[in-house]
Design a protein around this motif. Structure first.
Motif, mmCIF file in Angstrom:
data_model
loop_
_atom_site.group_PDB
_atom_site.id
_atom_site.type_symbol
_atom_site.label_atom_id
_atom_site.label_comp_id
_atom_site.label_asym_id
_atom_site.label_seq_id
_atom_site.Cartn_x
_atom_site.Cartn_y
_atom_site.Cartn_z
ATOM 1 N N ILE A 1 0.867 -1.171 0.000
ATOM 2 C CA ILE A 1 0.000 0.000 0.000
ATOM 3 C C ILE A 1 0.901 1.218 0.000
ATOM 4 O O ILE A 1 1.927 1.244 0.693
ATOM 5 C CB ILE A 1 -0.945 -0.004 1.226
ATOM 6 C CG1 ILE A 1 -1.899 1.200 1.178
ATOM 7 C CG2 ILE A 1 -0.173 -0.030 2.536
ATOM 8 C CD1 ILE A 1 -2.988 1.139 2.253
ATOM 9 N N SER A 2 0.574 2.209 -0.801
ATOM 10 C CA SER A 2 1.403 3.416 -0.846
ATOM 11 C C SER A 2 1.318 4.148 0.488
ATOM 12 O O SER A 2 0.331 4.012 1.224
ATOM 13 C CB SER A 2 0.953 4.328 -1.983
ATOM 14 O OG SER A 2 -0.317 4.889 -1.698
ATOM 15 N N VAL A 3 2.339 4.919 0.782
ATOM 16 C CA VAL A 3 2.379 5.653 2.052
ATOM 17 C C VAL A 3 1.194 6.613 2.148
ATOM 18 O O VAL A 3 0.547 6.714 3.193
ATOM 19 C CB VAL A 3 3.714 6.411 2.190
ATOM 20 C CG1 VAL A 3 3.684 7.324 3.412
ATOM 21 C CG2 VAL A 3 4.871 5.422 2.318
ATOM 22 N N ASN A 4 0.891 7.317 1.060
ATOM 23 C CA ASN A 4 -0.234 8.254 1.073
ATOM 24 C C ASN A 4 -1.564 7.533 1.262
ATOM 25 O O ASN A 4 -2.445 8.013 1.985
ATOM 26 C CB ASN A 4 -0.265 9.063 -0.221
ATOM 27 C CG ASN A 4 0.868 10.071 -0.300
ATOM 28 O OD1 ASN A 4 1.383 10.513 0.729
ATOM 29 N ND2 ASN A 4 1.261 10.434 -1.508
ATOM 30 N N ALA A 5 -1.723 6.369 0.616
ATOM 31 C CA ALA A 5 -2.948 5.582 0.798
ATOM 32 C C ALA A 5 -3.054 5.072 2.233
ATOM 33 O O ALA A 5 -4.154 5.004 2.804
ATOM 34 C CB ALA A 5 -2.968 4.411 -0.179
ATOM 35 N N CYS A 6 -1.929 4.742 2.814
ATOM 36 C CA CYS A 6 -1.893 4.293 4.211
ATOM 37 C C CYS A 6 -2.342 5.413 5.145
ATOM 38 O O CYS A 6 -3.151 5.201 6.051
ATOM 39 C CB CYS A 6 -0.485 3.823 4.572
ATOM 40 S SG CYS A 6 -0.326 3.137 6.235
ATOM 41 N N PHE A 7 -1.836 6.632 4.896
ATOM 42 C CA PHE A 7 -2.240 7.783 5.701
ATOM 43 C C PHE A 7 -3.734 8.066 5.542
ATOM 44 O O PHE A 7 -4.422 8.408 6.506
ATOM 45 C CB PHE A 7 -1.435 9.021 5.302
ATOM 46 C CG PHE A 7 0.029 8.935 5.643
ATOM 47 C CD1 PHE A 7 0.514 7.942 6.474
ATOM 48 C CD2 PHE A 7 0.927 9.855 5.122
ATOM 49 C CE1 PHE A 7 1.864 7.855 6.788
ATOM 50 C CE2 PHE A 7 2.277 9.790 5.431
ATOM 51 C CZ PHE A 7 2.755 8.784 6.260
ATOM 52 N N THR A 8 -4.231 7.916 4.311
ATOM 53 C CA THR A 8 -5.654 8.154 4.049
ATOM 54 C C THR A 8 -6.522 7.150 4.792
ATOM 55 O O THR A 8 -7.534 7.504 5.407
ATOM 56 C CB THR A 8 -5.948 8.073 2.538
ATOM 57 O OG1 THR A 8 -5.132 9.027 1.845
ATOM 58 C CG2 THR A 8 -7.406 8.349 2.254
ATOM 59 N N GLN A 9 -6.124 5.884 4.750
ATOM 60 C CA GLN A 9 -6.869 4.858 5.474
ATOM 61 C C GLN A 9 -6.851 5.136 6.969
ATOM 62 O O GLN A 9 -7.877 5.017 7.650
ATOM 63 C CB GLN A 9 -6.284 3.469 5.189
ATOM 64 C CG GLN A 9 -7.102 2.345 5.796
ATOM 65 C CD GLN A 9 -6.466 0.977 5.625
ATOM 66 O OE1 GLN A 9 -5.336 0.756 6.035
ATOM 67 N NE2 GLN A 9 -7.200 0.057 5.010
ATOM 68 N N MET A 10 -5.701 5.521 7.478
ATOM 69 C CA MET A 10 -5.577 5.821 8.903
ATOM 70 C C MET A 10 -6.476 6.991 9.296
ATOM 71 O O MET A 10 -7.111 6.978 10.364
ATOM 72 C CB MET A 10 -4.116 6.150 9.225
ATOM 73 C CG MET A 10 -3.825 6.356 10.694
ATOM 74 S SD MET A 10 -2.057 6.576 10.961
ATOM 75 C CE MET A 10 -1.781 8.101 10.044
ATOM 76 N N PHE A 11 -6.577 8.002 8.424
ATOM 77 C CA PHE A 11 -7.435 9.163 8.673
ATOM 78 C C PHE A 11 -8.887 8.720 8.853
ATOM 79 O O PHE A 11 -9.563 9.121 9.806
ATOM 80 C CB PHE A 11 -7.322 10.145 7.502
ATOM 81 C CG PHE A 11 -8.286 11.296 7.570
ATOM 82 C CD1 PHE A 11 -7.980 12.441 8.284
ATOM 83 C CD2 PHE A 11 -9.503 11.221 6.910
ATOM 84 C CE1 PHE A 11 -8.877 13.495 8.351
ATOM 85 C CE2 PHE A 11 -10.412 12.270 6.969
ATOM 86 C CZ PHE A 11 -10.091 13.416 7.686
ATOM 87 N N PHE A 12 -9.386 7.876 7.946
ATOM 88 C CA PHE A 12 -10.784 7.453 8.010
ATOM 89 C C PHE A 12 -11.036 6.449 9.135
ATOM 90 O O PHE A 12 -12.155 6.356 9.647
ATOM 91 C CB PHE A 12 -11.223 6.880 6.661
ATOM 92 C CG PHE A 12 -11.488 7.939 5.627
ATOM 93 C CD1 PHE A 12 -12.635 8.719 5.700
ATOM 94 C CD2 PHE A 12 -10.582 8.175 4.601
ATOM 95 C CE1 PHE A 12 -12.876 9.705 4.765
ATOM 96 C CE2 PHE A 12 -10.816 9.159 3.654
ATOM 97 C CZ PHE A 12 -11.974 9.935 3.731
ATOM 98 N N ILE A 13 -10.011 5.703 9.542
ATOM 99 C CA ILE A 13 -10.157 4.826 10.709
ATOM 100 C C ILE A 13 -10.393 5.657 11.960
ATOM 101 O O ILE A 13 -11.292 5.384 12.766
ATOM 102 C CB ILE A 13 -8.923 3.917 10.872
ATOM 103 C CG1 ILE A 13 -8.897 2.836 9.781
ATOM 104 C CG2 ILE A 13 -8.919 3.254 12.256
ATOM 105 C CD1 ILE A 13 -7.637 1.989 9.786
ATOM 106 N N PHE A 14 -9.574 6.703 12.147
ATOM 107 C CA PHE A 14 -9.752 7.604 13.294
ATOM 108 C C PHE A 14 -11.116 8.278 13.251
ATOM 109 O O PHE A 14 -11.811 8.362 14.266
ATOM 110 C CB PHE A 14 -8.650 8.675 13.306
ATOM 111 C CG PHE A 14 -7.388 8.243 13.978
ATOM 112 C CD1 PHE A 14 -7.354 7.969 15.340
ATOM 113 C CD2 PHE A 14 -6.211 8.128 13.268
ATOM 114 C CE1 PHE A 14 -6.188 7.574 15.972
ATOM 115 C CE2 PHE A 14 -5.031 7.733 13.887
ATOM 116 C CZ PHE A 14 -5.023 7.454 15.244
ATOM 117 N N LEU A 15 -11.499 8.759 12.070
ATOM 118 C CA LEU A 15 -12.775 9.463 11.919
ATOM 119 C C LEU A 15 -13.949 8.547 12.247
ATOM 120 O O LEU A 15 -14.846 8.914 13.030
ATOM 121 C CB LEU A 15 -12.901 9.992 10.491
ATOM 122 C CG LEU A 15 -14.214 10.704 10.125
ATOM 123 C CD1 LEU A 15 -14.405 11.944 10.974
ATOM 124 C CD2 LEU A 15 -14.237 11.059 8.647
ATOM 125 N N SER A 16 -13.963 7.342 11.694
ATOM 126 C CA SER A 16 -15.076 6.412 11.896
ATOM 127 C C SER A 16 -15.158 5.936 13.344
ATOM 128 O O SER A 16 -16.248 5.878 13.929
ATOM 129 C CB SER A 16 -14.929 5.210 10.957
ATOM 130 O OG SER A 16 -14.872 5.611 9.610
#
Length: 331
Positions: A110-125
């Motif tokens: 997984i790209s680093v940016n995609a990883c950060f994006t997934q992490m963002f939505f995990i925190f949000l959800s």
């Protein structure tokens, strides 16, 4: 003229500096090791989590459609349940689709940016889930402990404000933990022993100091988790105290039935989180961490609509009315 020994020393220092620079090459992709390296187990897990994801999406979508279609469910409790189902779909969709791809992929990157994006939505959800459950607990408190003023206490404006606050605080929590990660430098290793991009294992891969990130994570986690837990706990202490003061057994049963589904969901979520984060270091392991992560981030979004539909008579009746109407219109 410099001695050969001095020249050798200079060359050694320059070579060491060059190798150090080479070793600090920026990582652009991360490897998610997932749940198992066995191919047959991966295929089995793929079908298991595919079924779970389909049940999650279909179940929560049905709940949302039933609430929207039936005017009898246009009450504060079901308004919050509608948004809880929306959060559950977002939570599951943030993790499971990428997990399914990696279970079948040869290179689980997984790209680093995609990883950060997934992490963002995990925190949000995750944050929204906790605040939404707290808002639902407050709604049950207002309905049972102060029924004469319920309509005024939980009017449409208050309900919208509580939902808006849940999403806003979730967004702030997500930004507080995600934005500082962009300042970190990742130079290897690039393997995450997990099936999703969560912040704690990601921080261990950083080549730069992550003290600020760890402080932000710990502070926000304590503030949000304990804040929502205390609000929910106080609400249910008042609810149970009020129910116990009801003289008739039928009255106590009816009062408890209005919050039993929510209480079951809250208990399941908080017990799981409590066991994970408070377990002894002697029993801490990567396998247990993955198991608990699956339980509260994948199984809980699936179980919520099942619990609310099976234990909630109004939802079952509304679903029955919609099905009858659909059948009659199709004949």
């Amino acid at each position: 003229m410099e001695s050969p020994l001095t020249l050798i020393l200079i060359i050694h220092i320059l070579a060491g500096h060059y190798l150090e620079m080479e070793n600090h090459t920026t990582v652009t992709e991360l490897i998610l090791l997932g749940l198992s390296s066995d191919k047959q187990i991966q295929i089995l897990l793929f079908f298991v989590f595919l079924v779970i994801y389909l049940i999650t999406v279909v179940g929560n979508t049905v709940i949302m459609l039933v609430i929207r279609a039936d005017s009898n469910l246009h009450t504060p409790m079901y308004f919050f349940l509608f948004h809880l189902s929306l959060v559950d779909i977002c939570y599951s969709s943030t993790i499971v689709p990428n997990m399914l791809v990696n279970l079948l992929a040869k290179h689980k990157t997984i790209s680093v940016n995609a990883c950060f994006t997934q992490m963002f939505f995990i925190f949000l959800s995750a944050s929204c889930e906790l605040f939404m459950l707290s808002a639902m607990a407050y709604d049950r408190y207002a309905a049972i402990c102060n029924p004469l003023h319920y309509a005024r206490t939980m009017n449409k404006r208050v309900c919208r404000q509580l939902v808006g606050a849940s999403w806003t605080i979730g967004l702030i929590h997500s930004l507080v933990n995600t934005v500082p990660v962009f300042k970190l430098h990742f130079c290897g290793p690039n393997e995450i022993g997990h099936f999703s991009c969560e912040l704690p294992p990601l921080l261990t891969l950083s080549c730069t100091e992550a003290h600020t990130n760890k402080t932000a994570l710990l502070s926000s986690a304590i503030l949000i988790s304990f804040g929502t837990f205390l609000l929910t706990l106080v609400s249910y202490i008042c609810i149970i105290s009020t129910i116990l003061r009801i003289h008739s057994a039928e009255g106590r049963r009816k009062a408890f039935s209005t919050c039993s589904s929510h209480l079951l969901v809250v208990t399941f979520l908080y017990v799981t989180a409590f066991v994970q984060y408070m377990k002894s270091s002697y029993v801490s392991s990567l396998v247990l961490d993955k198991f608990f992560s699956i339980q509260y981030s994948i199984l809980t979004p699936m179980l919520n609509p099942i619990i609310y539909s099976l234990k909630n008579k109004e939802v079952k009746m509304a679903l029955g009315r919609i099905l009858k109407l659909s059948i009659s219109q199709s004949v």
